[in-house]
Structure formats: C-alpha cells, structure tokens
Design a protein around this motif. Structure first.
Motif, PDB file in Angstrom:
ATOM      1  N   HIS A 168       0.234  17.688 -34.252  1.00  0.00           N
ATOM      2  CA  HIS A 168      -0.136  18.816 -33.393  1.00  0.00           C
ATOM      3  C   HIS A 168       0.671  18.835 -32.099  1.00  0.00           C
ATOM      4  O   HIS A 168       0.884  19.881 -31.507  1.00  0.00           O
ATOM      5  CB  HIS A 168      -1.623  18.767 -33.055  1.00  0.00           C
ATOM      6  N   VAL A 225     -10.085  17.096 -30.684  1.00  0.00           N
ATOM      7  CA  VAL A 225      -9.530  18.356 -31.177  1.00  0.00           C
ATOM      8  C   VAL A 225      -8.137  18.612 -30.601  1.00  0.00           C
ATOM      9  O   VAL A 225      -7.731  17.976 -29.618  1.00  0.00           O
ATOM     10  CB  VAL A 225     -10.458  19.544 -30.813  1.00  0.00           C
ATOM     11  N   GLN A 266      -7.777  24.555 -32.157  1.00  0.00           N
ATOM     12  CA  GLN A 266      -6.995  24.892 -33.347  1.00  0.00           C
ATOM     13  C   GLN A 266      -7.231  23.937 -34.510  1.00  0.00           C
ATOM     14  O   GLN A 266      -7.043  24.305 -35.666  1.00  0.00           O
ATOM     15  CB  GLN A 266      -5.495  24.873 -33.004  1.00  0.00           C
ATOM     16  N   ALA A 267      -7.601  22.704 -34.205  1.00  0.00           N
ATOM     17  CA  ALA A 267      -7.774  21.724 -35.283  1.00  0.00           C
ATOM     18  C   ALA A 267      -8.704  20.606 -34.827  1.00  0.00           C
ATOM     19  O   ALA A 267      -8.828  20.338 -33.637  1.00  0.00           O
ATOM     20  CB  ALA A 267      -6.421  21.136 -35.690  1.00  0.00           C
ATOM     21  N   LEU A 277     -10.260  28.618 -37.879  1.00  0.00           N
ATOM     22  CA  LEU A 277     -10.990  27.361 -38.028  1.00  0.00           C
ATOM     23  C   LEU A 277     -12.436  27.638 -38.438  1.00  0.00           C
ATOM     24  O   LEU A 277     -13.007  26.927 -39.253  1.00  0.00           O
ATOM     25  CB  LEU A 277     -10.939  26.587 -36.710  1.00  0.00           C
TER      26      LEU A 277
END
Ligand SMILES: Nc1nc2c(ncn2[C@@H]2O[C@H](COP(=O)(O)OP(=O)(O)OP(=O)(O)O)[C@@H](O)[C@H]2O)c(=O)[nH]1
Ligand SMILES: [Mg+2]
Ligand SMILES: [Zn+2]
Length: 354
Positions: A21, A72, A85-86, A56
């Motif tokens: 990321h 995250v 985002q993830a 998500l």
C-alpha cells in the motif's frame, strides 16, 4: 524514541504487511474509534477522521469490515480526513453472532492480545454467562482473563476468584475493585507497552471505570447502574482504544446484552477442555464403543453425571452451547444448498451493541 504509530502497536511485521500500500501513496493507521460509517484513525501525523471506501463496503467479506483495533491503509482526502482503502491482515479478531440475528456476524475488535471478560461481583454472579465469552476469546486466539469487579460491594469476594476459575476449567481470574484499588496492580501487571487488551462484558459491569482508573483520568463516560434491577444503562455506545500512561492500549466496548456464538467449535472445545478430557477417560468404560452418552445403556459418562463425578451443570451448559453452534451454519446451508454466499453478509451497525 517511540513513534506515535509504534505506541499504538505498529511493528516491523505490520510495516511489511503495509508495503504494497505504501507504493500507492497510502497512509498506515489504526482505527481507534469506530462509529457507524466513519472512524477515527491514528496515523503518524496524528488522529484523523476517516470514512470507508465504497468499494471496501461492498467487498468486505464476513470478517473483512474494518473494526476498532484494525490497522488500515488510508488515502488522504484533499482538505481534511481520509478514506479507508484496505484492512491489513489481523493477528486476531473477536466476533460474535449479531444480536437477534442468527446469520449475521459482527466483528467486535481486531488485533487484540488479551481479553478481559468483565463481570460484577455485585449482581448475581454466574460463571455460565462467561462461558460464551471464554469460547469466543479462545476461538479468536486471544488470551482470556476473567475480571470480577466491585469487590468492595460483595461479601465473600476473597473466594470468588477460585470458585469462578474452577467453574470455568481453570481460566485466569482476578478480583478487583476500581473503587478502593484492590487488584488493580495485578490487572495493570498483565499489560505492557504496545499490547492491546479488550474489555468485554455486560453493561454496568465496570469496564469504562477500569479504563479511567488505569488512565488516571476520566477518558470514558460511566454511569450508575439502575437501582431497580442492577442493569447497566448502556453508557458506552462506541468502541474506543485508549492509550494508557503505561504504554498499554485498552479497547473499551459497549456492554453486550447477548453474546451469540459464531463459528466457535474449537473455542468451545478449548473452553471445556477439562470436561472433555474427563469424558474421554470415562468413555473407555462405556458399554458401546460409539456411545454418544445420551441414553445408551451402560454409559459410564451418564453414571458419572448421576453420581456427581462429572459436573452436571457444566455438561448441560456445553450441550446447550454446542446445540446453538450447530443450529446456525446448518440452517444457513439448508437455506442455500451448495451455494456459498458471495454477497457480504449484513454487518450490523457497529456502534451500539443492542
Ligand atoms: N463500588 C464500585 N462501583 C463500581 C466499580 N467499578 C465500577 N463501578 C460503578 O459501576 C457503574 C457502571 O460502571 P461503568 O464503568 O460505566 O460500566 P460499563 O461496563 O462501562 O458499562 P457500559 O458502558 O454500559 O457497558 C458506575 O456507577 C461505576 O462507578 C467498583 O469497583 N466498585
Ligand atoms: Mg462503559
Ligand atoms: Zn457413554
């Protein structure tokens, strides 16, 4: 010097998980407060407000939905705030069957090392109520510690730890009073810098009071329980991580009215490991090799339940929890044979637990 992220539990392993990321210009952080559709995320730059990326929300599987304690990857929004985002891989995840819904899983807390299963010595103390918490903690790979609070209000608090612990197969148990400080040092002694402990238990048990006592200041609101029935007032309505002066992290949660088991066969077995070991020994003397210890003649387990060598209450409790566990997934499979659910299950509002 410890960085802000490190003080919230950031490690080289997390850094490695974040690597993909980093290339996309995202920012790592930990969810410290979670409300319905947005969260507060602690980043190296401080705490920022974050909302969930729509993608998500759709892609999050049963357990994928970000929850307090999650690490995250965030995208900075122009101006203020960020979008999550993830979610990075978790070291643990405490889940439950959502209240009143048999087929919805609800994540409660992620990346916790220790679970304080909090119950008051004031109300009618019932070890049976703790079995669910114990099973879910063991299932999640989190070390459970039973915390019996309000010793100052109870008579016979001294023997309570032993009684509760043996009723639960020997789980570690502490007796405390946040009011007069009894046991608080022992509690604090289980914590260490960077370690995250989640507080779980019914409303009014004294979870937030523990946070405030260890924080040395009023970080969480608390409220007196109802005089009429000693029930809590559901004072805490969100999940929050508080960084203690000692460097440990406490994750406070709203009181749960019910803790439905979810996919916890291994945890349940572990919670009743002592009983299962006893049964295994006894079963060798059952008349039938495939005895299910129900109503078969010559069942040594039944005889031991009759004459008290096996704890009947504990046995019944395990039967009940096993039956509950068997009901859920079976019902789901029958509803859609041969079909795995691809659409994310509904994750109910993470704010208030009831
Ligand atoms: N006497 C006494 N009262 C306590 C103790 N710990 C907590 N209390 C009281 O119990 C009541 C409930 O405490 P909270 O900390 O708000 O309970 P909680 O578990 O956070 O409850 P929810 O946020 O509703 O889930 C408050 O009035 C506290 O002052 C204790 O050790 N002794
Ligand atoms: Mg509270
Ligand atoms: Zn048998």
């Amino acid at each position: 010097m410890t960085s802000l992220l490190e003080s919230y539990g950031w490690t080289p392993e997390r850094q490695a998980d974040f690597a993909p990321h980093a290339g996309r210009g995202l920012l790592p952080g930990r969810i410290v407060v979670q409300q319905r559709s947005h969260a507060r995320v602690m980043t190296a730059e401080g705490e920022i407000a974050a909302s969930l990326a729509g993608r998500l929300t759709h892609e999050a599987g049963e357990r994928g939905f970000p929850v307090t304690g999650d690490w995250v990857a965030c995208a900075r929004r122009p101006g203020e705030g960020a979008t999550i985002q993830a979610v990075l891989p978790r070291s643990s995840l405490f889940v439950r069957r959502a209240a009143g819904q048999s087929q919805t899983v609800q994540s409660v807390a992620a990346n916790v090392d220790l679970a304080f299963l909090v119950t008051s010595l004031n109300a009618d103390l019932n070890p049976r109520r703790l079995e669910r918490y114990l099973a879910m903690a063991l299932e999640s790979g989190v070390r459970p510690v039973v915390v019996l609070t309000k010793a100052d209000l109870a008579t016979g608090a001294g023997s309570a730890a032993g009684t509760v612990s043996s009723a639960l197969g020997g789980v570690e148990t502490l007796v405390i009073s946040a009011k007069d400080g009894l046991g608080m040092e022992a509690l604090a002694g289980l914590l260490s810098p960077g370690l995250t402990a989640v507080l779980l238990g019914s409303s009014g048990a004294g979870k937030s009071t523990i946070v405030n006592a260890l924080a040395g200041e009023q970080r969480m609101a608390t409220a007196a329980i109802r005089d009429s029935d000693a029930h809590g007032r559901h004072t805490t309505t969100h999940r929050e991580i508080v960084l203690l002066p000692s460097g440990a992290l406490l994750l406070d949660t709203p009181g749960m009215r019910e803790l439905g088991l979810w996919d916890a066969q291994a945890g349940l077995s572990a919670a009743f490991a002592d009983l299962e070991a006893q049964v295994e020994v006894l079963a060798a003397s059952c008349r039938f090799r495939d005895c299910r210890h129900e109503s078969e003649p010559g069942c040594a387990v039944r005889i031991a339940l009759e004459d008290g060598r096996l704890d009947r209450e504990r046995w019944q409790s395990r039967e009940k929890l096993n039956a509950e566990l068997a009901r859920g997934p079976d019902r789901q499979r029958r509803a859609s044979p041969g079909k795995t659910r691809r659409s994310p299950p509904r994750i109910t509002g993470p704010v208030v637990d009831e």
